[in-house]
Design a protein around this motif. Structure first.
Motif, short mmCIF file in Angstrom:
data_model
loop_
_atom_site.label_atom_id
_atom_site.label_comp_id
_atom_site.label_asym_id
_atom_site.label_seq_id
_atom_site.Cartn_x
_atom_site.Cartn_y
_atom_site.Cartn_z
N VAL A 4 0.83 -1.20 0.00
CA VAL A 4 0.00 0.00 0.00
C VAL A 4 0.86 1.25 0.00
O VAL A 4 0.57 2.23 -0.69
N HIS A 5 1.96 1.21 0.74
CA HIS A 5 2.84 2.39 0.81
C HIS A 5 3.50 2.67 -0.53
O HIS A 5 3.61 3.83 -0.95
N ASN A 6 3.93 1.62 -1.22
CA ASN A 6 4.71 1.80 -2.45
C ASN A 6 3.88 1.85 -3.73
O ASN A 6 4.26 2.51 -4.69
N LEU A 7 2.75 1.17 -3.72
CA LEU A 7 2.02 0.99 -4.97
C LEU A 7 0.60 1.54 -4.99
O LEU A 7 0.01 1.64 -6.06
N GLY A 8 0.06 1.88 -3.85
CA GLY A 8 -1.34 2.27 -3.86
C GLY A 8 -1.72 3.25 -2.78
O GLY A 8 -0.87 3.94 -2.21
N LYS A 9 -3.00 3.30 -2.50
CA LYS A 9 -3.56 4.16 -1.47
C LYS A 9 -4.51 3.32 -0.61
O LYS A 9 -5.14 2.39 -1.11
N PRO A 10 -4.64 3.67 0.67
CA PRO A 10 -5.59 2.92 1.50
C PRO A 10 -7.02 3.23 1.09
O PRO A 10 -7.31 4.31 0.56
N PRO A 11 -7.95 2.29 1.31
CA PRO A 11 -9.33 2.51 0.88
C PRO A 11 -10.08 3.57 1.68
O PRO A 11 -11.07 4.12 1.20
N ARG A 12 -9.60 3.84 2.89
CA ARG A 12 -10.28 4.83 3.75
C ARG A 12 -9.25 5.78 4.33
O ARG A 12 -8.05 5.53 4.26
N ARG A 13 -9.73 6.87 4.89
CA ARG A 13 -8.83 7.83 5.52
C ARG A 13 -9.50 8.44 6.75
O ARG A 13 -10.72 8.62 6.79
N LEU A 14 -8.69 8.77 7.73
CA LEU A 14 -9.17 9.39 8.96
C LEU A 14 -9.36 10.88 8.73
O LEU A 14 -8.51 11.54 8.14
N VAL A 15 -10.49 11.42 9.22
CA VAL A 15 -10.75 12.86 9.13
C VAL A 15 -11.14 13.37 10.51
O VAL A 15 -11.64 12.62 11.36
#
Length: 321
Positions: free
Chosen positions: A235-246
């Motif tokens: 996820v760190h090198n190739l993509g993005k996490p599906p959710r994010r904290l706001v």
């Protein structure tokens, strides 16, 4: 475990995961201001305490944790996680090594499962794992506190305060010398303000560290293998996490705070709109008013007005999309 400090004047017992200590002592905002000013303390004696001793303790833990601890200096605090094979967060440890033993405090009631996992991974390593919850109580002193800690007591010092591993028998005498006491609601309000995630609140069964901003603080990207590392690296090198904290600023005209799990939607879509996330923690802050943390889908626009249940919410970015 029920804290003896629930006998202090004005103490109102906490409920849910924080059962066993005081939610507040009669004045939530005064208690918050006291902590923000660097005075008083918070009774966190309901949290689990785990000790790992033995010559191999640091090198062994280094193999199991997301944090680089093989050369952890004595007295330096750090955070660490234990992940599932798929990279989901299972345990969060807040630890320090005193030169002979690694001390960690963990979420209330999670220490038995954690210890069972650690015991299963001992193999030939020279380590001993012990549940010290009955013997030691965690007490929080806020950043800026000049309170003296008894000699010989293990302290975990961070940018937001000190976690004291106090002998449980000394809890009442410590409270008498270091008051005023503040409840866990005041502690939680400052935690939410600081965007600090908590296991079981900002996490569910599929949370990965990237979603809640723990890369760097609890996850070291330049260390050797550990369970779940492949997901972290991918996820760190190739993509993005599906959710994010706001972080959410909530409408102050509402009487009730949206609780954990309250659906978050676009304000433009109203209550019938598609759910985009959920509230993880909420609090009433002495300066900011009602606030919350929430997990939302990564593609939610950062400038979108949201609604948490029926409460209007303006978002601040914690984890970049």
């Amino acid at each position: 475990m029920k804290s003896p400090l629930l006998s202090l004047p004005g103490a109102v017992p906490a409920e849910g995961r924080d059962e066993g200590v005081a939610a507040h002592y009669g004045d939530l905002f005064r208690e918050q201001r006291t902590l923000a000013d660097g005075t008083g303390f918070v009774d966190l004696s309901h949290r689990g305490v785990v000790a790992v001793s033995g010559d191999d303790r640091l090198s062994w833990l280094h193999l199991l944790l997301t944090q680089h601890v093989s050369e952890l200096p004595a007295g330096r605090a750090t955070d660490a996680l234990i992940l599932s094979a798929n990279g989901h967060i299972e345990h969060a440890l807040y630890l320090v090594d005193d030169g002979e033993t690694v001390w960690a405090h963990v979420e209330p009631g999670t220490q038995a499962e954690l210890i069972a996992y650690l015991e299963s991974m001992k193999f030939f390593y020279r380590v001993e794992v012990a549940d010290r919850t009955e013997d030691f109580a965690v007490v929080y002193l806020p950043a800026g506190s000049i309170a003296d800690v008894p000699e010989g007591v293990v302290v975990r010092e961070t940018s937001h305060g000190r976690d004291v591993f106090l002998p449980r028998a000394d809890l009442e005498s410590f409270a008498a010398a270091h008051g005023p006491a503040a409840g866990v609601l005041a502690y939680e309000a400052l935690r939410v303000e600081a965007h600090r995630p908590r296991l079981g609140f900002e996490t569910d069964h599929r949370t990965i560290p990237h979603e809640i901003g723990l890369i760097g603080s609890a996850v070291h990207l330049q260390k050797g293998c550990y369970r779940g590392q492949e997901t972290v690296a991918r996820v760190h090198n190739l993509g993005k996490p599906p959710r994010r904290l706001v972080f959410l600023h909530l409408d102050g005209s509402e009487v009730h705070l949206p609780g954990h799990g309250t659906p978050v939607r676009l304000a433009a879509d109203g209550e019938e709109g598609r759910q985009l996330g959920f509230v993880t923690s909420s609090a009433r802050h002495h300066e900011l008013g009602p606030i919350a943390l929430a997990l939302v889908k990564r593609n939610v626009p950062v400038d979108a007005d949201l609604v948490a249940g029926t409460t209007a919410a303006a978002q601040e970015v914690v984890v970049e999309p």
